[in-house]
Design an enzyme around this catalytic site. Structure first.
Site: not given
Lengths: 442, 97
Positions: A65, A140, A164
């Site tokens: 990420k 996310s 997330s």
């Protein structure tokens, strides 16, 4: 030698057809853009494999990420604030991956600064759900979940503050794990909310997630919240013979509740578990507790993005949701509001934690849907509170610092739905063992 | 409203600020109605040792040596990230923004 970065696709086709460029050269060029070091690293690891000296992740491709620092790559947090920021160091989790010969294949898209639950708020464009391209993949850690679901990498790392990792894992039909708070070092994670954030694995199978968790979990002097003696305990995978499962009453889409409950009863039969339906006090205040904490902590975390030493000043280039949290956090941090917002939310957090601790005195696991509704269409209009409501079932684990996993349980209209399992604090090993058993049965 | 990223105008920024405060007020009113006071416990972190001791083992000392080798280039990357560099310094003009 032609510069492939400056050649249009139409011109490139002519080169390919004329034999002046091969398809392999072109694909290799793109792989070099994603991570120029990956192929060299792979060759070095192949040598170690031949010598029998390779690590636990040898040769596996891991997507990371964009809020986790990987030296030499662009930790842009999906924001114009850091669009040109090249990480000067590896996060602790990346050091751990490298020690075990894992290969970072690239950086994945996300909601801007992890402020989101849909995968829409990236300054570089939304991510698409690989099962239904018109739908959100969740967020996310949207790109990480999609990378695994679409087989663009073996494993992925995400971060989870209020769901997330688990939210996009549910929408994309993969496994996502939020470890107990303090199990995994946050050193090198660009934080959203430091009292809630955890880095965790995303994978196609529970065992794969466990493999990555075992590598990244551990003490780190650079993150004081990992300096406890619970890591060994957390790795132990004792599965109770007749586990006791709590099935809380929750507010969610009826189809999702039915899909999860039907499968929980099926699992319970196979493992001879006892199931009890329970009510969790204050569960309806989870979102109202979570967001004031996040607003204040995020406002504090973003003061470093002043555009002086690197990047841009965040207030000048951020998107609406990031600005909402910064401006809201700034407002409620003011002295005249002392106590009203942040301290009250802390008090609510303590109550929720106590409530969940009491439940785990009697039960081994809590099982519920991961998300309360199916994913919406990319670009669909929602109110802010409707968007925040996606987190209503996942924030509990963050508020109480518990380990939680989402595993695929069903599909509704072709859309994956996840089932969330929570265990007591530092019960990560038990959680993995039970989740694996559930996965075998489902 | 949709949640796709877009550049925020000054007018919208003010709307966002008001909206954020209103949302926080609604959330906190809900906590107040539930009888939650503003007196909170201190942090939850419990550990045996409260002082950092980075070099307490030989293994740790070796790791730090390796880090020194790995982090050659840290300074170069930090300077590459900086907007303005002069004579080996990152120049950040105070109050410029």
């Amino acid at each position: 030698m032609v510069n492939l970065a400056k050649v249009s696709a139409v011109e490139k086709l002519k080169l390919l057809q004329a034999g002046e460029l091969t398809a392999e050269e072109n694909i290799e060029f793109f792989l070099q853009q994603i991570n120029p070091n990956a192929l060299e690293q792979a060759k070095a690891i192949d040598r170690k494999l031949r010598e029998g000296k390779a690590g636990k992740l040898a040769g596996l491709a891991i997507a990371v990420k964009a809020n986790i620092n990987v030296r030499g790559l662009n930790a842009n947090c999906a924001s114009l604030t850091l669009k040109d920021y090249i990480s000067p160091y590896d996060a602790s989790v990346i050091e751990a991956i490298r020690r075990e010969d894992g290969i970072v294949i690239g950086i994945t898209n996300m909601d801007e600064f992890a402020c989101g639950s849909s995968g829409e708020t990236s300054a570089f464009g939304p991510t698409k759900n690989p099962h239904r391209h018109e739908l959100i993949p969740g967020g996310s850690s949207s790109g990480s979940a999609v990378a695994v679901a679409a087989c663009l990498s073996d494993l992925a790392l995400g971060s989870d503050t209020g769901g997330s990792i688990r939210n996009p894992a549910s929408h994309c039909g993969v496994v996502g794990v939020k470890p107990s708070y303090g199990m995994v070092s946050r050193y090198g994670l660009i934080d959203l909310s430091m009292s809630l954030d955890q880095i965790g694995p995303i994978a196609r199978h529970v065992d794969d997630a466990r493999l990555l968790f075992d590598v990244i979990a551990g003490k780190d002097e650079r993150d004081a919240t990992t300096l406890h003696d619970k890591h060994d305990e957390a790795r132990k995978a004792r599965l109770a013979k007749r586990p006791k499962i709590a099935l809380p009453v929750v507010q969610a889409d009826e189809k999702i509740i039915t899909a999860v409950q039907e499968n929980v009863y099926r699992i319970a039969q196979e493992v001879e578990a006892e199931i009890s339906e329970i009510k969790i006090d204050h569960i309806d205040l989870a979102v109202q507790t979570y967001y004031p904490l996040v607003y204040v902590e995020f406002f504090s975390a973003t003061r470093r993005f002043d555009g002086r030493r690197y990047g841009e000043r965040i207030e000048e280039v951020a998107g609406p949701e990031v600005l909402r949290r910064i401006l809201g956090g700034s407002e409620i941090s003011k002295a005249e509001y002392a106590g009203r917002y942040y301290r009250r939310a802390l008090a609510a957090r303590a109550l929720i934690r106590q409530e969940l601790d009491k439940i785990f005195e009697k039960f081994d696991f809590i099982i519920m849907p991961t998300v309360p509704r199916l994913p919406h269409k990319i670009g669909q209009a929602l109110s802010v509170e409707e968007m925040y409501a996606y987190d209503s079932l996942t924030v509990l684990a963050n508020l109480a610092e518990l380990p939680a996993i989402s595993i695929p349980v069903a599909k509704i209209n072709g859309i994956p739905v996840g089932m969330q399992i929570l265990a007591s604090r530092y019960g990560d090993g038990r959680l993995f063992a039970f989740a694996k058993r559930c996965e075998e049965i489902l | 409203m949709d949640f796709l990223w877009h550049r925020v105008s000054k007018e919208e920024r003010e709307e966002i600020k008001q909206e954020a405060k209103a949302i926080m007020d609604r959330f906190v009113n809900a906590l107040e109605r539930a009888g939650i006071s503003d007196i909170a416990e201190e942090g939850f972190l419990e550990r045996e040792s409260f002082e950092r001791d980075e070099m307490h083992t030989e293994k740790r000392r070796e790791e730090e040596k390796d880090r020194g080798k790995r982090e050659n280039g840290f300074r170069d990357l930090m300077f590459q990230n900086a907007k303005k560099v002069k004579d080996g310094f990152i120049v950040a003009e105070k109050k410029k923004w």
